[in-house]
Design a protein around this motif. Structure first.
Motif, PDB file in Angstrom:
ATOM      1  N   THR A   1     -12.095  37.007  43.956  1.00 35.25           N
ATOM      2  CA  THR A   1     -13.152  36.194  44.580  1.00 35.25           C
ATOM      3  C   THR A   1     -12.593  35.414  45.759  1.00 35.25           C
ATOM      4  O   THR A   1     -13.235  35.308  46.815  1.00 35.25           O
TER       5      THR A   1
ATOM      6  N   TYR B   1      -2.651  25.613  36.047  1.00 36.56           N
ATOM      7  CA  TYR B   1      -3.157  25.163  37.345  1.00 36.56           C
ATOM      8  C   TYR B   1      -3.951  23.866  37.248  1.00 36.56           C
ATOM      9  O   TYR B   1      -4.398  23.336  38.248  1.00 36.56           O
TER      10      TYR B   1
ATOM     11  N   CYS C   1      -4.840  31.474  32.362  1.00 35.88           N
ATOM     12  CA  CYS C   1      -6.196  31.337  32.889  1.00 35.88           C
ATOM     13  C   CYS C   1      -7.234  31.962  31.961  1.00 35.88           C
ATOM     14  O   CYS C   1      -7.994  31.249  31.319  1.00 35.88           O
TER      15      CYS C   1
ATOM     16  N   THR D   1      -9.289  29.578  29.489  1.00 39.91           N
ATOM     17  CA  THR D   1     -10.640  29.295  29.975  1.00 39.91           C
ATOM     18  C   THR D   1     -11.666  29.665  28.913  1.00 39.91           C
ATOM     19  O   THR D   1     -12.563  28.881  28.587  1.00 39.91           O
TER      20      THR D   1
ATOM     21  N   GLY E   1     -14.747  36.391  29.209  1.00 41.35           N
ATOM     22  CA  GLY E   1     -15.788  36.476  28.178  1.00 41.35           C
ATOM     23  C   GLY E   1     -15.227  36.905  26.827  1.00 41.35           C
ATOM     24  O   GLY E   1     -15.612  36.374  25.779  1.00 41.35           O
TER      25      GLY E   1
ATOM     26  N   ALA F   1     -27.440  44.413  29.140  1.00 42.95           N
ATOM     27  CA  ALA F   1     -28.423  43.729  29.987  1.00 42.95           C
ATOM     28  C   ALA F   1     -29.235  44.708  30.825  1.00 42.95           C
ATOM     29  O   ALA F   1     -30.269  44.327  31.391  1.00 42.95           O
TER      30      ALA F   1
ATOM     31  N   ALA G   1     -20.008  34.177  31.912  1.00 40.57           N
ATOM     32  CA  ALA G   1     -18.643  34.496  32.374  1.00 40.57           C
ATOM     33  C   ALA G   1     -18.681  35.685  33.321  1.00 40.57           C
ATOM     34  O   ALA G   1     -17.943  36.662  33.158  1.00 40.57           O
TER      35      ALA G   1
ATOM     36  N   GLY H   1     -19.862  35.009  37.023  1.00 38.85           N
ATOM     37  CA  GLY H   1     -19.928  34.565  38.420  1.00 38.85           C
ATOM     38  C   GLY H   1     -21.269  34.880  39.070  1.00 38.85           C
ATOM     39  O   GLY H   1     -21.428  34.681  40.268  1.00 38.85           O
TER      40      GLY H   1
ATOM     41  N   ARG I   1     -27.811  34.731  38.384  1.00 36.88           N
ATOM     42  CA  ARG I   1     -28.900  35.076  37.462  1.00 36.88           C
ATOM     43  C   ARG I   1     -28.434  34.988  36.007  1.00 36.88           C
ATOM     44  O   ARG I   1     -29.228  34.725  35.105  1.00 36.88           O
TER      45      ARG I   1
END
Ligand SMILES: NC(=O)c1ccc[n+]([C@@H]2O[C@H](COP(=O)([O-])OP(=O)(O)OC[C@H]3O[C@@H](n4cnc5c(N)ncnc54)[C@H](O)[C@@H]3O)[C@@H](O)[C@H]2O)c1
Ligand SMILES: [Zn+2]
Ligand SMILES: [Zn+2]
Length: 375
Positions: free
Chosen positions: A48, A91, A165, A169, A195, A234, A264, A266, A269
């Motif tokens: 990203t 971090y 991370c 997370t 996720g 989905a 999870a 980004g 929606r």
């Protein structure tokens, strides 16, 4: 201490692919350590940041923020680490000075400890930024000593890197950002490295229902291996309805919906979906990394799923709201006890030259984590 010669995967300018170049790393300053990286996971956030043209960071940028290695040099006034210590790099090590830290709430530190800029491109001498103060797609990096979290000797570093991370997370989202309670119902939208770690955290917390939502059937199959009790593709219809229908209760007024819905992906929606998936007083958790213009639309007034009538909480997870010095060794302990899967999360072991290929794999498909090995 002499300058260390190394190699790193860099973003040199916006819109250009990652390049691997020689670097020179200065000795650590006061309260810093130089770490020889053993392994680094490739997280979606690195991609990203590339796609967002550095996301506000100054070029050149050393990528990578999911790394583990050995302390190779110790700066002045570092007393808690010594040369040869195995560490995972955090971090979000709390700064100890901001209002949150001062009031005894370091999990919600406004800042994070950062090192001085010690890495230079050998070819030009330009000083490099380090993604999220880490820069672990590199043979060597310099970090704040309190961001280098010592691991137990028996913890393999090529697995431990994932804690930095993706794992902290996801697991931290269920333990710290919100507290998933025994018997809770949970939805997880997006079953990548983060996720699947949410799913593992929900399982560790003894959630009763863990509903995995993804668009990739392979990811959904994996989600079951990590503890999902139900899966929803989905692409098969409205995932909100599918999740709500899966949660039932004998009480006649029950409308369905989960206690916690974690996004999870980004994708905006998916945040909206999470808000509409929860039951009365439930909590939607945004984990995905947004772009600066990203916006969601939330219905407030719908009698069943509106934020007001359903009394929805929206929470944001930053690195699992971690306190690395306590949480990272805890994750290692879970792994060593056989309660946390890390080996299975490593889909590919790659070299430093394969970062672009790993980004491509991440976008197209069937990897949980690619891990760069430096030894
Ligand atoms: N908040 C934080 O501290 C933090 C930390 C790490 C990563 N992140 C962010 O979390 C997100 C996930 O990271 P990751 O490394 O697991 O990424 P990943 O690419 O491994 O996983 C993303 C998953 O989302 C799935 N997906 C795509 N579209 C979907 C849809 N419409 N519905 C449901 N699922 C869908 C993909 O199939 C994939 O399995 C990224 O945005 C990343 O930048 C945030
Ligand atoms: Zn990450
Ligand atoms: Zn602070």
């Amino acid at each position: 201490m002499a300058v260390t010669q190394g190699r790193a995967a860099l973003l040199i300018e916006p819109g250009k692919p990652v390049v691997v170049e020689d670097i020179e790393v200065d000795a650590p300053g006061a309260e810093e350590v130089l770490v020889r990286i053993v392994a680094s996971g490739v997280c979606h956030t690195d991609l990203t940041i590339k796609n967002q043209n550095g996301a506000g960071m100054k070029f050149p940028i050393v990528l990578g923020h999911e790394g583990a290695g050995f302390v190779e040099q110790v700066g002045e006034s570092v007393t808690h680490l010594k040369i040869g210590d195995p560490v995972v790099i955090a971090y979000r090590a709390p700064c100890e000075k901001c209002p949150a830290c001062r009031r005894g709430d370091p999990r919600h530190c406004y800042a994070a400890l950062r090192p001085g800029l010690r890495i230079k491109r050998k070819s030009t001498g330009e000083v490099c930024s380090q993604v999220l103060r880490c820069g672990t797609f590199s043979t060597h990096t310099v970090v704040h000593s309190k961001a280098a979290i010592k691991m137990p000797a028996e913890m393999p570093l090529d697995k431990a890197c994932l804690i930095a991370c993706g794992v902290i997370t996801g697991v931290g989202a269920t333990m710290n950002t919100v507290k998933v309670f025994p018997g809770a119902s949970v939805a997880v939208v997006g079953c990548g490295g983060v996720g699947l770690s949410v799913i593992q955290g929900a399982k560790l917390a003894h959630a009763k229902r863990i509903i995995a939502v993804d668009v990739n059937p392979t990811k959904l199959q994996w989600a079951k291996d990590y503890g999902a009790t139900h899966t929803v593709n989905a692409l098969d219809g409205d995932p909100v309805k599918a999740v709500r229908d899966l949660v039932t209760d004998d009480w006649p007024g029950y409308e369905g919906g989960v206690d916690f819905a974690f996004e999870a992906t980004g994708l905006m929606r998916c945040i909206e979906q999470c808000v509409r998936m929860v039951n009365y007083n439930g909590t939607a958790v945004n984990i995905g990394f947004p772009g600066s213009e990203d916006t969601v639309t939330l219905n407030i007034g719908n009698i069943d799923t509106g934020v007001y009538w359903n009394k929805v909480n929206l929470s944001v997870c930053h690195a699992g709201d971690t306190l690395p010095a306590t949480d990272f060794p805890l994750m290692a302990q879970y792994y060593l006890n056989g309660e946390l899967k890390l080996d299975e999360m490593i889909s590919r072991v790659i070299g430093l030259d394969d970062v672009e290929a790993a980004f491509h794999e991440m976008e197209t498909g069937n990897v949980i984590r690619s891990v760069i090995r430096f030894d």
